[in-house]
Design an enzyme around this catalytic site. Sequence first.
Site, PDB file in Angstrom:
ATOM      1  NE  ARG A 124      -3.737  -0.068   2.310  1.00  0.00           N
ATOM      2  CZ  ARG A 124      -4.564   0.186   3.325  1.00  0.00           C
ATOM      3  NH1 ARG A 124      -4.627  -0.644   4.349  1.00  0.00           N
ATOM      4  NH2 ARG A 124      -5.317   1.262   3.314  1.00  0.00           N
ATOM      5  CG  ASP A 316     -13.232   2.394   5.805  1.00  0.00           C
ATOM      6  OD1 ASP A 316     -12.478   2.379   4.813  1.00  0.00           O
ATOM      7  OD2 ASP A 316     -12.852   2.780   6.931  1.00  0.00           O
TER       8      ASP A 316
HETATM    9  C1  S3P Z   1      -9.004   5.944   8.564  1.00  0.00           C
HETATM   10  C2  S3P Z   1      -9.186   6.686   7.430  1.00  0.00           C
HETATM   11  C3  S3P Z   1      -9.607   6.113   6.136  1.00  0.00           C
HETATM   12  C4  S3P Z   1     -10.244   4.740   6.306  1.00  0.00           C
HETATM   13  C5  S3P Z   1      -9.474   3.863   7.235  1.00  0.00           C
HETATM   14  C6  S3P Z   1      -9.315   4.505   8.606  1.00  0.00           C
HETATM   15  C7  S3P Z   1      -8.516   6.616   9.788  1.00  0.00           C
HETATM   16  O1  S3P Z   1      -8.475   5.983   5.303  1.00  0.00           O
HETATM   17  O2  S3P Z   1     -10.397   4.113   5.054  1.00  0.00           O
HETATM   18  O3  S3P Z   1     -10.137   2.609   7.404  1.00  0.00           O
HETATM   19  O4  S3P Z   1      -8.643   6.045  10.880  1.00  0.00           O
HETATM   20  O5  S3P Z   1      -7.994   7.739   9.671  1.00  0.00           O
HETATM   21  P1  S3P Z   1      -7.909   7.276   4.487  1.00  0.00           P
HETATM   22  O6  S3P Z   1      -7.803   8.366   5.432  1.00  0.00           O
HETATM   23  O7  S3P Z   1      -6.577   6.900   3.931  1.00  0.00           O
HETATM   24  O8  S3P Z   1      -8.915   7.522   3.397  1.00  0.00           O
END
Ligand code: S3P
Length: 429
Positions: A124, A316
């Site tokens: 990732r 999500d």
């Molecule tokens: C999260 C932010 C999201 C989400 C992840 C948890 C967080 O990702 O998809 O499951 O806790 O800040 P991104 O901020 O990269 O979009």
Amino acid sequence: MASITVTGPARIQGSLIPPGDKSISHRAVMFGALSEGESSYSHFLEAEDCLSTLNAFRAMGVPIDYQKGSGKITIHGVGLRGLKAPAGEIDLGNSGTSMRVMMGILAGQKFEVVLTGDPSLSSRPMRRVTDPLKKMGAQIKGKDNGNFAPITIRGGKLKGIEFDNRLASAQVKSAILFAGLYADGPTKIRESIFSRDHTERFLQAAGAPLKREGDWIVIEKAERLKPFQAQIPGDISAAAFFIVGAAMIPGSSLVVEKVCLNPTRTGLIRVLERMGASIQTQITQREPEPLGVIRVEGRKLKGTRIAKNEIPSLIDELPILMTAMAVAEGESLISGAEELRVKETDRIHSMAVNLNALGADLQELPDGCIIRGGVKLHGGKVTSFGDHRTAMSMAIAALTLEGEVVIEDTACVATSFPSFFEELSRLRR
Ligand code: S3P
């Protein structure tokens, strides 16, 4: 690799208190560790991802009391400058939030740490965080110019930057806010589409120098953070599987209690309303995080469109929403969701392969998909692709059809919702 067979049709009936919010549980550990004094939390999410964060801070010398199964944790905070170099590499398993957000904290430490993860996490992209942190003064190495784990990070003297959060990523924003606590001069972040704001809420409650100046969120260097005593709200992203299941299966009726209703997280509810769902929310607490009840009654849904500006508020929940769109009457379109391609798996592809294997008509687009709904799904064999949210979405899809869905490789649900299949057995009728 454990496979589970889910048989349909079934309705969802009953009430659910979802597990503790994953995003807030990660931050609870981070803020508890960096504050001065004792922080205690209840309803902590005891899932693999959050335990990766907890173990990482233990490895850096933070005493944390936690009894498996209790949901209670007590963190004896060591202060912003009290972490110690770990004895070896820190393995963060499958957890993108642990790796990306922790890098912001590690950028301010005077020691070197190597962060590793499982094959999914190691594939990732990390430059979204490592590039701005390098600009602030951190020394970071990783494959492909700091883009992939293992990541070696050595913190030190940082300086504030101005940063446009173009990906609307809360993980990136949070990393930079944490680094800003250690930086000379103000650190400013701007986002044209708002991402989840749990870190800002924690910073405010901890007494950190955080303010808003027009479009900018501004953080300044801090000496100390206050500890916390809090109950972690239920995770709407976990509850989403049952909410969507109940909303799209006529005859269902579900009450979700003690669930986080932070508006940066509730895009799901707005989309379900557009799809014609019977869904009501009631806020019972506003601070530090909005919390309340969601009531859902099942009925036939219709298709809708989800575009870029809505994506961060339901990022999500897109896999389970794709399931609802496959079953709903009419055509649906998801666009501006290219971030789904770099989650725990490529979730546009995993959901397309799986739903189409059950008879759906889902066409992949580079940044989303077109779903021609109203088809009758049938049983079949699918796989999680090692992704918890793909696995849980397919389990709910099985309830809408007559037949059996065999889901391969389901151990991954432990990433965010270890009791998912027990809750499914309890709530299905
Ligand atoms: C999260 C932010 C999201 C989400 C992840 C948890 C967080 O990702 O998809 O499951 O806790 O800040 P991104 O901020 O990269 O979009």
